[in-house]
Write a protein that holds these residues in place. Structure first.
Motif, PDB file in Angstrom:
ATOM      1  N   ALA A  89      68.527   2.072  49.978  1.00 37.84           N
ATOM      2  CA  ALA A  89      70.265   1.360  49.686  1.00 37.84           C
ATOM      3  C   ALA A  89      70.496   3.048  50.141  1.00 37.84           C
ATOM      4  O   ALA A  89      71.645   3.174  50.372  1.00 37.84           O
ATOM      5  CB  ALA A  89      70.420   1.280  48.262  1.00 37.84           C
ATOM      6  N   VAL A  90      70.453   4.088  49.688  1.00 36.71           N
ATOM      7  CA  VAL A  90      70.947   5.320  49.669  1.00 36.71           C
ATOM      8  C   VAL A  90      70.972   5.471  51.469  1.00 36.71           C
ATOM      9  O   VAL A  90      72.161   5.766  52.051  1.00 36.71           O
ATOM     10  CB  VAL A  90      69.978   6.287  49.590  1.00 36.71           C
ATOM     11  CG1 VAL A  90      69.951   7.727  50.004  1.00 36.71           C
ATOM     12  CG2 VAL A  90      69.413   6.393  47.918  1.00 36.71           C
ATOM     13  N   GLU A 132      71.338   3.317  53.714  1.00 43.96           N
ATOM     14  CA  GLU A 132      72.365   2.581  54.629  1.00 43.96           C
ATOM     15  C   GLU A 132      73.650   3.449  54.075  1.00 43.96           C
ATOM     16  O   GLU A 132      74.729   2.863  54.302  1.00 43.96           O
ATOM     17  CB  GLU A 132      72.162   0.898  53.875  1.00 43.96           C
ATOM     18  CG  GLU A 132      70.779   0.432  54.599  1.00 43.96           C
ATOM     19  CD  GLU A 132      70.604  -0.787  54.184  1.00 43.96           C
ATOM     20  OE1 GLU A 132      70.020  -1.093  54.718  1.00 43.96           O
ATOM     21  OE2 GLU A 132      71.020  -1.203  52.923  1.00 43.96           O
ATOM     22  N   ARG A 133      73.605   4.027  52.223  1.00 39.68           N
ATOM     23  CA  ARG A 133      75.526   4.241  51.700  1.00 39.68           C
ATOM     24  C   ARG A 133      75.327   4.995  52.432  1.00 39.68           C
ATOM     25  O   ARG A 133      76.740   5.851  52.736  1.00 39.68           O
ATOM     26  CB  ARG A 133      74.703   3.881  50.199  1.00 39.68           C
ATOM     27  CG  ARG A 133      75.715   4.997  49.138  1.00 39.68           C
ATOM     28  CD  ARG A 133      75.800   5.433  47.674  1.00 39.68           C
ATOM     29  NE  ARG A 133      74.732   6.452  47.823  1.00 39.68           N
ATOM     30  CZ  ARG A 133      74.953   7.090  47.686  1.00 39.68           C
ATOM     31  NH1 ARG A 133      75.809   8.403  47.983  1.00 39.68           N
ATOM     32  NH2 ARG A 133      73.540   7.805  47.217  1.00 39.68           N
TER      33      ARG A 133
END
Length: 282
Positions: free
Chosen positions: A57-58, A60-61
């Protein structure tokens, strides 16, 4: 050797990455092949998966493209995708593991790369554990040896890719792969930048690093012993262990933005953010 590293005050720019990861669906510590592993202590599989999901998720963020290779039953260390290959614009080099427990990972990664337009993948003759021991820093290709990948593999990679490999000897068994002792902070050929723990290398290798990267960030044992160096940088953001607090401070002083991600459960297998991340450079 060319001393091309940038001074500590250089401007920092984030570059989008394309990375390959493998979910820890079958992750466990059922054998011991590095000093971090303890087969006697059960792994919290759900926690490991949640931490891995957090890392993805990091990425992708931060705007990076994440692709996922399917996990294979019976290969608990496949989560450490950095060991799956070395992918460069000059070609893709597969891996040959030292320990038989990980041997099956090699073809799983090679097949995925070829099926996704990143082949052909060279199947190596000599022991070579991918980006764990082969790191791209601008025009430099650094090769670790001493515990896993051998110097003969460095020469093989040179022949396959047509570019020289600078060999660096690792001497502390805690740092059995190059990516556990050295972070590529910026691989832009215009201003390559690295951080490393000098105590992980022999004297000759330290001299080589000093010559190549005179402005490198040097870290201490407290950073290295929590695998703080096993980090992923896009040239601005550095994804690293939250336990590497001193390292985070050093990075901020150099203009980088530390992004802490807890991977403590995966650390029990001997890997952090970089071990879980294979950069696809095509």
């Amino acid at each position: 050797m060319t001393t091309t590293s940038a001074p500590a005050t250089a401007a920092r720019t984030a570059h989008p990455l394309r990375v390959l990861m493998c979910a820890p669906e079958h992750f466990t510590v059922s054998y011991e092949i590095n000093p971090w592993m303890d087969a006697a202590t059960p792994v919290d599989v759900q926690r490991a998966r949640a931490q891995w999901d957090g890392l993805r998720a990091v990425f992708e963020r931060l705007g990076h493209a994440v692709e996922v290779v399917p996990a294979v039953p019976g290969l608990p260390d496949m989560v450490y995708a950095a060991n799956g290959a070395l992918v460069t614009p000059q070609g893709s080099v597969g891996v040959r593991f030292l320990h038989p427990e990980r041997a099956g990972e090699a073809e799983a990664y090679a097949r995925w790369l070829e099926q996704h337009g990143l082949g052909p993948v060279h199947r190596p003759v000599h022991v070579n554990e991918g980006e764990g021991d082969l790191l791209v820093v601008g025009e430099h290709l650094l090769g670790g040896h001493g515990f896993r990948t051998g110097e003969a593999a460095h020469r093989e990679v040179e022949e396959v890719l047509g570019r020289p490999v600078t060999s660096l000897r690792l001497v502390d068994p805690r740092f059995y792969h190059l990516d556990t002792a050295l972070t590529v902070l910026d691989d832009d050929p215009e201003h390559p930048d690295v951080a490393y723990f000098p105590g992980a290398f022999d004297e000759a290798s330290r001299r080589t690093l000093e010559e190549l990267f005179p402005h490198a960030l040097l870290t201490d044992d407290a950073t290295a012993e929590v695998l703080g160096m096993n980090a992923v940088s896009d040239g601005l953001h550095v994804v690293l262990s939250p336990r590497a607090q001193r390292y985070a401070q050093q990075l901020e002083q150099r203009g980088y933005v530390p992004v802490p991600v807890d991977l403590s459960e995966l650390l029990r297998g001997g890997g952090g953010a970089k071990c879980c991340t294979l950069v696809l450079r095509r």
